[in-house]
Scaffold this motif. Structure first.
Motif, mmCIF file in Angstrom:
data_model
loop_
_atom_site.group_PDB
_atom_site.id
_atom_site.type_symbol
_atom_site.label_atom_id
_atom_site.label_comp_id
_atom_site.label_asym_id
_atom_site.label_seq_id
_atom_site.Cartn_x
_atom_site.Cartn_y
_atom_site.Cartn_z
ATOM 1 N N HIS A 193 0.835 -1.204 0.000
ATOM 2 C CA HIS A 193 0.000 0.000 0.000
ATOM 3 C C HIS A 193 0.874 1.260 0.000
ATOM 4 O O HIS A 193 1.931 1.301 0.640
ATOM 5 C CB HIS A 193 -0.917 -0.009 1.222
ATOM 6 N N THR A 264 1.003 11.063 -2.155
ATOM 7 C CA THR A 264 0.109 10.065 -1.561
ATOM 8 C C THR A 264 -0.563 10.574 -0.295
ATOM 9 O O THR A 264 -1.084 9.780 0.487
ATOM 10 C CB THR A 264 0.895 8.775 -1.241
ATOM 11 N N GLU A 267 -4.121 9.532 0.567
ATOM 12 C CA GLU A 267 -4.389 8.239 1.197
ATOM 13 C C GLU A 267 -4.598 8.404 2.703
ATOM 14 O O GLU A 267 -5.304 7.611 3.327
ATOM 15 C CB GLU A 267 -3.225 7.278 0.945
ATOM 16 N N SER A 275 -5.964 3.754 6.262
ATOM 17 C CA SER A 275 -5.670 5.038 6.883
ATOM 18 C C SER A 275 -5.837 4.971 8.397
ATOM 19 O O SER A 275 -5.077 5.588 9.145
ATOM 20 C CB SER A 275 -6.571 6.128 6.297
#
Length: 401
Positions: A193, A264, A267, A275
């Motif tokens: 991720h 990013t 995110e 998260s």
């Protein structure tokens, strides 16, 4: 405002015994029935809880090379009281990681292959060799503690005579593979991720292990205080806390700047399973303890240091487990949850590590109690001395708690 005291830890022996027995039975089932029948690992998710535990154990053992380098290479002799507990922490940590790796191998009888079948293009080859060599160096550094207990002084002189090059070698080895664990995940840029994948992952692994390793030593010194006298002087604990705070600050700056530069940051803003895990890791292990350690009252309080150090260790565990498990759940879109056998093996090995450290620290000269610090002549003596969080002699104290 005085920080609240924490209760003493008692009655841990039955719990540790149960966990070790359960872990032994689970390990027997793993070797008898194989990985497929006893774990929730698969071809889509081959690395799980045990790999995360390896990352955790190696990181918490980072105090070994950090303190040894500070005292013996950079001559910061004021940290001499921490050298032995740091070496013991590292030695036990590495031995447990080797044990977990043997259990995790699909063919544990092939553990010797990296010794003769080199693959210089593999990060795992470098990690395997660093792990084996540094464990050997740690055994050499730990040997004088055992020999001193039995009054065998001749080998100690020989070990001290040749120890400096081995210490330099050990620091280099540990530095290499602390970051190499992060390098393992550079080969999966499309699977890990974005909140955890970054080209700076090796550096982030290295910075975080310094904070967690020093926090682990601080925790141990507090756990094994005796009769109100800490094994480390208060001013030395406060200095360690400052170093931990600095490492946390560097980590936070690098981590946030990396998210910004890679685009990013969205995110973090998007509410999701990933998260939430990221915020838990960042707040528990980095933001909250960093804010706590900014205050001198926390750095000079046994309770404050204990809470802050414990948060750093917990956040470090979150970070390694998120990297090894949570972040990889993103690509196959499947949730991995360890089986009971995986959990029991991990808990059993953790109990072994805890018992080994407590017994070795009790019977070998690992800790040396710090001399009481004289009060300032113009300051009034405190009306009440803060009691230690945990008392080493209480492990077997028959008195009612």
């Amino acid at each position: 405002m005085r920080l609240p005291r924490l209760p003493h830890v008692t009655g841990w022996r039955p719990i540790a015994t149960i966990l070790i027995l359960a872990g032994a039975l689970a390990a027997t089932a793993r070797f008898t029935l194989g990985l497929g029948a006893t774990t929730n690992l698969s071809d889509a998710f081959p690395w799980g809880l045990w790999i995360g535990f390896d990352f955790l154990g190696i990181g918490l053992a980072a105090s070994g090379f950090t303190i040894v380098a500070a005292v013996h290479l950079f001559h910061a002799h004021e940290y001499e009281p921490i050298v032995r507990p740091a070496i013991l922490t590292a030695f036990i940590g590495y031995l447990l990681v080797v044990l977990v790796l043997i259990i995790d191998l699909g063919r544990p009888d092939h553990f010797w292959h990296p010794l003769v079948m080199w693959n210089p293009h593999s990060v795992m080859c470098e990690i395997s060799w660093c792990l084996m060599l540094y464990t050997t160096v740690l055994s050499l550094e730990f040997a004088p503690i055992v020999l001193e207990k039995f009054n065998i002084h001749s080998p100690i002189k020989w070990i001290h005579a040749v120890s400096l090059p081995f210490m330099i070698f050990g620091v280099l080895l540990s530095t290499l593979h602390q970051s190499s664990f992060g390098s393992l995940y550079l080969i999966v840029p499309n699977r890990l991720h974005p909140l955890w994948y970054t080209p700076l992952l090796p550096g982030l692994f290295f910075i975080s292990c310094i904070a967690s390793g020093l926090s682990m030593v601080t925790l141990e010194s507090l756990l094994f205080s005796r009769n109100g006298r800490p094994f480390l002087p208060t001013h030395l604990q406060a200095k360690l806390a400052k170093i931990v705070a600095l490492a946390l600050a560097v980590y936070l700056v690098v981590r946030i700047q990396d998210l910004l530069s890679r685009g990013t940051l969205h995110e973090m803003i998007t509410l999701s399973y990933y998260s939430v895990a990221f915020y838990a890791e960042l707040s528990i292990g980095f933001l909250i303890p960093f804010a706590m350690l900014l205050f001198e009252k926390v750095r000079t309080s046994q309770t404050g240091l204990y809470v802050a150090s414990l948060l750093v260790v917990l956040g470090f565990a979150f970070n390694r487990m998120n990297t090894a498990i949570t972040g990889l759940e993103h690509y196959p879109s499947q949730t991995y949850f360890p089986s009971l056998i995986e959990v029991f093996i991990m808990l059993g090995i953790t109990a072994i590590g805890f018992c080994a450290f407590s017994y070795i620290a009790q019977y070998l000269p690992v800790f040396k109690t710090a001399e009481p610090e004289p009060a300032h002549p113009q300051e009034e003596a405190p009306s009440r001395v803060e009691e230690p969080l945990f008392v080493a002699s209480q492990w077997d104290d028959p008195r009612p708690s």
